[in-house]
Motif scaffolding. Structure first.
Motif, short mmCIF file in Angstrom:
data_model
loop_
_atom_site.label_atom_id
_atom_site.label_comp_id
_atom_site.label_asym_id
_atom_site.label_seq_id
_atom_site.Cartn_x
_atom_site.Cartn_y
_atom_site.Cartn_z
N ARG A 167 0.84 -1.21 0.00
CA ARG A 167 0.00 0.00 0.00
C ARG A 167 0.87 1.25 0.00
N ALA B 59 0.92 4.07 -2.97
CA ALA B 59 0.57 5.46 -2.70
C ALA B 59 1.69 6.40 -3.13
N HIS C 282 1.62 6.73 -6.81
CA HIS C 282 0.53 7.62 -7.21
C HIS C 282 0.98 9.08 -7.13
N GLY D 72 -3.71 13.38 0.65
CA GLY D 72 -3.92 12.73 -0.63
C GLY D 72 -3.71 13.74 -1.74
N HIS E 102 -4.99 6.59 -1.91
CA HIS E 102 -3.53 6.64 -1.89
C HIS E 102 -3.01 7.73 -0.94
N SER E 103 -3.70 7.91 0.17
CA SER E 103 -3.29 8.95 1.13
C SER E 103 -2.59 8.38 2.35
N TYR F 45 0.71 6.52 3.62
CA TYR F 45 2.04 6.16 3.15
C TYR F 45 3.08 6.64 4.16
#
Length: 482
Positions: free
Chosen positions: A207, A211, A214, A311, A339-340, A342
């Motif tokens: 994950r 992220a 992204h 994000g 994708h917020s 990380y």
């Protein structure tokens, strides 16, 4: 004079014994906030979370202290210290310890409220010793031997605003006689050590990598400029005005607009902000940093911890019609929220390396923070029916220049209204254009609430892709999130 006013102010102690303890890597949220506090330096206290609340009809001090002791037993984040070791950040959760509690005595409820406000200001103005003390400051103000005001300040490394509201709700239950064991048996929620273990698992690492990828992709393809910038270097002494629009009409219209457009109300507001910023800057492509609570699961929703991270919302092109812009926002919004979560220091290092290599990153200086809590209405806060309020647009303050920020907007739910709080670089936007932005967001929502209902739209391919995580699993989204 009442006997209570004759007693000297002082300090007592709240003791915690045999709670959960442990040691492990810091969570993504702890790392992100810790890095921000280090960067802020002397200004770090402005990130402290704070509240002062009346206690009606009053509590015996021992009842209040017992409730707070149970709260510290219940939520490990309130007993967590952050220590830097060998270039890494480690969380230490103490099973035992003592918290000093300020105790003030005043002769009346009015004087107690004033004393609480002063104590809150003092508590909030000091930075926390993150490796050396618990991230909690507590004060009690007594009148005639009963606690009539409670003052609570938390370090942002321990909680975000969502978690602070959960702590207040749990404190109310504990003061009424419940115990930490009672509440723990009723609902499951994440603790910071468990969060960190999940984030350091193979699934969590995937994950994190997805992220950060992204972010790199969007910053590589997004708009380089969103608001026209004057020639020359900006004045470091320039001011950032604050504009506040308090709108009961917006609060009433937003649910209707979301229903007619068949989406979440957070998406409607985000689309309206993108539309109005595009008008101000003459751009059709927008990129926002959106502040995210990551409360997509029941365990996260009930946790007192800091989960908020940024994000990246990238809208390739505004539509001519607002309803179509809302539809176009759904996929990018889901992708941003998905994708917020990380490891922010790793992302910061990657972006620094790209800049050092000559890469020009997209402008990501526009920040959007929808702070509204979808569960707040069900939380016992002692309030009744929302009071009648009037619409108001004001410019109550200005701030020093904020590094890396051109526009920052907070959405805040207040009794009877929604407030839009906008801080903008005075070199880019004057007060008239700030007012145009805020009133434009409001007007778009009001018009959408009155428009014919949108037809059922099929799920956009990007939205479907965005709702699948790095492990190939679909996740349910909180109703407040797009």
């Amino acid at each position: 004079m009442n006997a209570s006013s004759e007693q000297p102010d002082g300090t007592t102690e709240l003791t915690v014994r045999a709670a959960r303890g442990g040691r492990g890597p810091a969570t993504w949220g702890q790392r992100a906030v810790h890095a921000a506090l280090v960067a802020l330096g002397p200004d770090a206290p402005r990130y402290n979370l704070r509240t002062a609340a009346p206690v009606e009809p009053g509590l015996p001090p021992q009842t209040a202290l017992r409730a707070f002791a149970e709260l510290l037993h219940l939520h490990d984040a309130l007993r967590t210290r952050l220590v830097e070791e060998d270039g890494d950040l480690v969380q230490e959760v103490d099973a035992d310890g003592v918290l000093p509690v300020a105790v003030l005595h005043r002769a009346s409820a009015e004087l107690a409220a004033g004393a609480a406000a002063e104590l809150l200001a003092r508590f909030a103005a000091r930075p926390f010793d993150l490796p050396g003390e618990w991230p909690v400051r507590l004060g009690l103000v007594l009148v005639d031997g009963l606690v009539r005001q409670v003052v609570l300040v938390l370090s942002h490394t321990a909680s975000d605003g969502w978690g602070m509201r959960r702590a207040a709700r749990d404190l109310t239950l504990l003061a009424a006689g419940r115990s930490a064991d009672d509440l723990r048996a009723e609902r499951a929620f994440a603790q910071p050590l468990e969060e960190a273990a999940e984030q350091d698992s193979p699934r969590g690492r995937r994950r994190d990598a997805a992220a950060r990828r992204h972010w790199r992709d969007k910053l590589g393809s997004g708009p380089r400029v969103q608001l026209p910038r004057p020639d020359g270097e900006p004045d470091p002494e320039r001011r950032f005005p604050l504009a506040v629009l308090r709108s009961p009409e917006l609060a009433a219209a937003l649910p209707a607009a979301a229903a007619r457009l068949r989406t979440g109300d957070a998406t409607v507001l985000l689309a309206a902000a993108a539309t109005e910023l595009g008008r101000l800057g003459g751009q059709r492509e927008l990129l926002f940093q959106v502040v995210v609570g990551n409360r997509f699961t029941g365990q996260a929703a009930e946790a007192v911890t800091t989960l908020a991270q940024e994000g990246l919302f990238h809208l390739p092109e505004l539509a001519e019609e607002f309803a179509e812009t809302v539809r176009r926002c759904q996929g990018p919004a889901l992708a941003a929220y998905r994708h917020s979560g990380y490891h922010k220091p790793r992302l910061d290092a990657e972006l620094a390396a790209l800049r050092a290599g000559g890469a020009e990153l997209a402008d990501h200086s526009v920040i959007w923070n929808d702070t509204r809590d979808p569960l707040a209405a069900s939380m016992p806060d002692g309030t009744g029916e929302a009071p009648a309020v009037e619409r108001e647009l004001s410019f109550p303050d200005t701030f020093p220049a904020r590094l890396g920020v051109s526009v920052a907007v907070d959405v805040v739910a207040v009794p009877g209204a929604i407030e839009l709080l906008m801080v903008a670089d005075g070199a880019l936007l004057d007060r008239a254009r700030m007012a145009r932005f805020l009133c434009g967001v409001e007007q778009l929502v009001l018009e959408a609430a009155e428009a014919p209902e949108a037809s059922e739209a099929s799920e956009a391919p990007e939205a479907a892709e965005a709702s699948v995580d790095a492990d190939g699993r679909r996740e349910s989204m909180d109703s407040r999130r797009p």
